[in-house]
Design an enzyme around this catalytic site. Sequence first.
Site, PDB file in Angstrom:
ATOM      1  N   LYS A  82      92.847  64.069  10.698  1.00 28.62           N
ATOM      2  CA  LYS A  82      92.642  65.453  11.113  1.00 28.62           C
ATOM      3  C   LYS A  82      91.238  65.974  10.906  1.00 28.62           C
ATOM      4  O   LYS A  82      90.623  66.550  11.815  1.00 28.62           O
ATOM      5  CB  LYS A  82      93.655  66.368  10.424  1.00 28.62           C
ATOM      6  CG  LYS A  82      94.994  66.178  11.028  1.00 28.62           C
ATOM      7  CD  LYS A  82      96.092  66.862  10.303  1.00 28.62           C
ATOM      8  CE  LYS A  82      97.372  66.163  10.667  1.00 28.62           C
ATOM      9  NZ  LYS A  82      97.415  64.735  10.268  1.00 28.62           N
ATOM     10  N   SER A 125      58.424  79.626  11.917  1.00 25.96           N
ATOM     11  CA  SER A 125      58.214  78.970  10.628  1.00 25.96           C
ATOM     12  C   SER A 125      57.965  80.035   9.576  1.00 25.96           C
ATOM     13  O   SER A 125      57.385  81.084   9.861  1.00 25.96           O
ATOM     14  CB  SER A 125      57.010  78.040  10.735  1.00 25.96           C
ATOM     15  OG  SER A 125      56.440  77.835   9.460  1.00 25.96           O
ATOM     16  N   GLN A 167      96.936  60.912   7.587  1.00 23.38           N
ATOM     17  CA  GLN A 167      96.582  62.326   7.409  1.00 23.38           C
ATOM     18  C   GLN A 167      95.067  62.528   7.510  1.00 23.38           C
ATOM     19  O   GLN A 167      94.598  63.625   7.806  1.00 23.38           O
ATOM     20  CB  GLN A 167      97.097  62.809   6.043  1.00 23.38           C
ATOM     21  CG  GLN A 167      96.823  64.261   5.744  1.00 23.38           C
ATOM     22  CD  GLN A 167      97.670  64.748   4.584  1.00 23.38           C
ATOM     23  OE1 GLN A 167      98.871  64.920   4.704  1.00 23.38           O
ATOM     24  NE2 GLN A 167      97.053  64.958   3.445  1.00 23.38           N
ATOM     25  N   LYS A 225      53.986  78.980  14.882  1.00 27.63           N
ATOM     26  CA  LYS A 225      55.054  78.054  15.276  1.00 27.63           C
ATOM     27  C   LYS A 225      56.177  78.705  16.093  1.00 27.63           C
ATOM     28  O   LYS A 225      56.586  79.824  15.825  1.00 27.63           O
ATOM     29  CB  LYS A 225      55.677  77.406  14.036  1.00 27.63           C
ATOM     30  CG  LYS A 225      54.782  76.432  13.305  1.00 27.63           C
ATOM     31  CD  LYS A 225      54.343  75.240  14.146  1.00 27.63           C
ATOM     32  CE  LYS A 225      55.418  74.200  14.310  1.00 27.63           C
ATOM     33  NZ  LYS A 225      55.758  73.507  13.067  1.00 27.63           N
ATOM     34  N   GLU A 285      66.940  70.351  18.160  1.00 29.59           N
ATOM     35  CA  GLU A 285      66.927  69.417  17.020  1.00 29.59           C
ATOM     36  C   GLU A 285      68.296  69.343  16.343  1.00 29.59           C
ATOM     37  O   GLU A 285      68.770  68.270  15.962  1.00 29.59           O
ATOM     38  CB  GLU A 285      65.862  69.836  16.008  1.00 29.59           C
ATOM     39  CG  GLU A 285      64.455  69.573  16.510  1.00 29.59           C
ATOM     40  CD  GLU A 285      63.394  70.216  15.619  1.00 29.59           C
ATOM     41  OE1 GLU A 285      62.398  69.559  15.343  1.00 29.59           O
ATOM     42  OE2 GLU A 285      63.576  71.380  15.210  1.00 29.59           O
ATOM     43  N   ASN A 321     106.928  62.696  10.515  1.00 31.06           N
ATOM     44  CA  ASN A 321     106.088  61.666  11.139  1.00 31.06           C
ATOM     45  C   ASN A 321     105.989  61.848  12.658  1.00 31.06           C
ATOM     46  O   ASN A 321     104.906  61.727  13.225  1.00 31.06           O
ATOM     47  CB  ASN A 321     106.615  60.271  10.807  1.00 31.06           C
ATOM     48  CG  ASN A 321     106.565  60.005   9.306  1.00 31.06           C
ATOM     49  OD1 ASN A 321     105.984  60.803   8.560  1.00 31.06           O
ATOM     50  ND2 ASN A 321     107.170  58.919   8.859  1.00 31.06           N
ATOM     51  N   ASN A 377      59.606  76.824  17.150  1.00 24.99           N
ATOM     52  CA  ASN A 377      60.218  75.509  17.004  1.00 24.99           C
ATOM     53  C   ASN A 377      61.499  75.347  17.832  1.00 24.99           C
ATOM     54  O   ASN A 377      62.263  76.300  17.986  1.00 24.99           O
ATOM     55  CB  ASN A 377      60.567  75.248  15.533  1.00 24.99           C
ATOM     56  CG  ASN A 377      59.321  75.111  14.687  1.00 24.99           C
ATOM     57  OD1 ASN A 377      58.283  74.649  15.160  1.00 24.99           O
ATOM     58  ND2 ASN A 377      59.417  75.539  13.438  1.00 24.99           N
ATOM     59  N   SER A 416      97.513  68.867   2.937  1.00 26.25           N
ATOM     60  CA  SER A 416      96.629  68.917   4.114  1.00 26.25           C
ATOM     61  C   SER A 416      96.571  70.320   4.708  1.00 26.25           C
ATOM     62  O   SER A 416      95.939  70.539   5.732  1.00 26.25           O
ATOM     63  CB  SER A 416      97.117  67.920   5.173  1.00 26.25           C
ATOM     64  OG  SER A 416      98.492  68.127   5.455  1.00 26.25           O
ATOM     65  N   THR A 439      58.965  55.179  32.030  1.00 32.26           N
ATOM     66  CA  THR A 439      59.640  54.056  31.375  1.00 32.26           C
ATOM     67  C   THR A 439      58.799  53.780  30.138  1.00 32.26           C
ATOM     68  O   THR A 439      57.560  53.924  30.182  1.00 32.26           O
ATOM     69  CB  THR A 439      59.706  52.790  32.264  1.00 32.26           C
ATOM     70  OG1 THR A 439      58.380  52.350  32.544  1.00 32.26           O
ATOM     71  CG2 THR A 439      60.434  53.048  33.578  1.00 32.26           C
ATOM     72  N   HIS A 440      59.434  53.419  29.053  1.00 31.19           N
ATOM     73  CA  HIS A 440      58.728  53.218  27.764  1.00 31.19           C
ATOM     74  C   HIS A 440      57.954  54.479  27.345  1.00 31.19           C
ATOM     75  O   HIS A 440      56.941  54.388  26.656  1.00 31.19           O
ATOM     76  CB  HIS A 440      57.750  52.036  27.828  1.00 31.19           C
ATOM     77  CG  HIS A 440      58.343  50.813  28.439  1.00 31.19           C
ATOM     78  ND1 HIS A 440      59.019  49.862  27.720  1.00 31.19           N
ATOM     79  CD2 HIS A 440      58.384  50.394  29.746  1.00 31.19           C
ATOM     80  CE1 HIS A 440      59.436  48.895  28.539  1.00 31.19           C
ATOM     81  NE2 HIS A 440      59.072  49.204  29.772  1.00 31.19           N
ATOM     82  N   TYR A 444     104.293  54.717  10.013  1.00 31.82           N
ATOM     83  CA  TYR A 444     103.482  55.792   9.449  1.00 31.82           C
ATOM     84  C   TYR A 444     103.034  55.449   8.029  1.00 31.82           C
ATOM     85  O   TYR A 444     103.794  54.894   7.233  1.00 31.82           O
ATOM     86  CB  TYR A 444     104.261  57.115   9.431  1.00 31.82           C
ATOM     87  CG  TYR A 444     103.455  58.243   8.800  1.00 31.82           C
ATOM     88  CD1 TYR A 444     102.535  58.956   9.553  1.00 31.82           C
ATOM     89  CD2 TYR A 444     103.568  58.544   7.440  1.00 31.82           C
ATOM     90  CE1 TYR A 444     101.761  59.958   8.973  1.00 31.82           C
ATOM     91  CE2 TYR A 444     102.796  59.539   6.852  1.00 31.82           C
ATOM     92  CZ  TYR A 444     101.894  60.237   7.631  1.00 31.82           C
ATOM     93  OH  TYR A 444     101.122  61.222   7.062  1.00 31.82           O
TER      94      TYR A 444
HETATM   95  N1  ARG Z   1     100.540  65.992   6.528  1.00 29.97           N
HETATM   96  C1  ARG Z   1     101.027  64.769   7.049  1.00 29.97           C
HETATM   97  C2  ARG Z   1      99.975  64.174   8.001  1.00 29.97           C
HETATM   98  O1  ARG Z   1      99.122  64.874   8.358  1.00 29.97           O
HETATM   99  C3  ARG Z   1     102.295  64.984   7.785  1.00 29.97           C
HETATM  100  C4  ARG Z   1     103.199  63.803   7.853  1.00 29.97           C
HETATM  101  C5  ARG Z   1     103.736  63.501   6.518  1.00 29.97           C
HETATM  102  N2  ARG Z   1     104.743  62.512   6.537  1.00 29.97           N
HETATM  103  C6  ARG Z   1     105.181  61.923   5.424  1.00 29.97           C
HETATM  104  N3  ARG Z   1     106.094  61.058   5.554  1.00 29.97           N
HETATM  105  N4  ARG Z   1     104.633  62.180   4.277  1.00 29.97           N
HETATM  106  O2  ARG Z   1     100.017  63.031   8.351  1.00 29.97           O
END
Ligand code: ARG
Length: 463
Positions: free
Chosen positions: A324, A276, A321, A282, A289, A109, A284, A22, A154-155, A316
């Site tokens: 993120k 454009s 993971q 144009k 958007e 964890n 825009n 990660s 409205t509408h 956990y």
């Molecule tokens: N990279 C892991 C995560 O984002 C960290 C925790 C990993 N823990 C484990 N027991 N493998 O969740």
Amino acid sequence: MKLWDGRFTKATDSMTDHFNSSLSFDYRMYKQDIKGSMAHVKMLGQQGIISLSDSEQIQQGLTDLLNDIQTGKVSLDQDSEDIHMLIETLLTQRIGDVAKKLHTGRSRNDQVAVDMRLYLKDEIVDIKKLILELLQSIYNIAEKNKETFLPGYTHLQRAQPISLAHHMMAYFEMFTRDYRRFSFARDMADSMPLGAGALATTTYSLDRKLTAELLGFKSICQNSLDAVSDRDFCLDFLYSCASLAMHLSRFSEEIIIFNSHEFKFIELDDAYSTGSSIMPQKKNPDIAELVRGKSGRVYGNLVTLLTVLKGLPLAYNKDMQEDKEAVFDSLDTIKMALPIFTKMLSTITFNKQRMYEAAVGGFTNATDAADYLVKNGVAFRDAHNIIGRLVLLCTNNNYTLESLPLEEYQKISDVFKDDIYDAISIKKCVLDRKVTGGPAPEAVDKHLELARLMLLSEQGLVE
Ligand code: ARG
């Protein structure tokens, strides 16, 4: 070599390493990871779990490492499973064996949970500032346009006349709610999970309160299984982002419509418009958007994490993971979209004449014409019917209610006198709607005063 390879008899496949890693996205939590470690190791020292001198040596090593990362002397672009492993490896390279004591009484964890919480707590402060800037710019437009009239819809059909200030302050309310949602999300992140260990705490006498204090957390997580498996605070954040993105998208939609040649209520500044490649005429509204379009990925991130979490047994699981990229993408998207939206909004030119003409020409005063009859003794349903017939007459003969001759009014009802024209003037229609929350300047003024006080206190308060 891996920090956990003791029980393994052969190396992991390179595909495993790549798939499992990660670091390419969690590297951005390096500061929070180091700060979390510094607090943890300080607490270990104070509790006598490791010696004070070891604790100080590790803290110094972490301080220097943080410094070197921030000044670019150390790169995080390395081969490692995640940011936690990388920081520990880098620390060990720098200060040697003593670094091996850092992870006493801790697991990745609870470490990753504390990193995410610290990271979001920091970032939410920035987002709240950006929302306040948007609120301020909405306020500024409203304050200058208490008597700028336009149709309320409205509408998407012209309905009743309102002021631009009243229209703007509707958005002020929406974004104020978003602001409060982010405060709530920050609150939800403000609990300290360290000490939960992998899932069942540890046998060392950790002082979790001390760690929480050192890291600036309001409280500590009360159940270790929950502490390491809870990502509700991420969901609260993602929902806040989704709601904000939805409001930005609605506002963008209106800006796009109002900017069209058909409406011509507003003109976007050249600095926030694009041309454009083929059509020379144009100009825009790409920014609006794109802001509208980006709501899609922000909603998607919320659904992603809800789905990731829905089947997870305690505690956990590596699935987590996946929190993120969803969180970081929503964060980045909001941090990019919000400030440019604010700039685009604050540089809009309002075509007050066009707005006024649309209010006058669109029978937006028809309710007021009916109310005129009611005030002169006609029952509302009958009045509604009379005005409906008058509108039809106007539409068929190219009149507005303002230009229709009095004789025509009187042919349908003799209640009409020549004060009808005053009763249906757009200005009067707006100025008379003084009910709290309404478009009359005096009602809007009350709202503006509340808004001003809110901005003043929050601009001073936002951490
Ligand atoms: N990279 C892991 C995560 O984002 C960290 C925790 C990993 N823990 C484990 N027991 N493998 O969740």
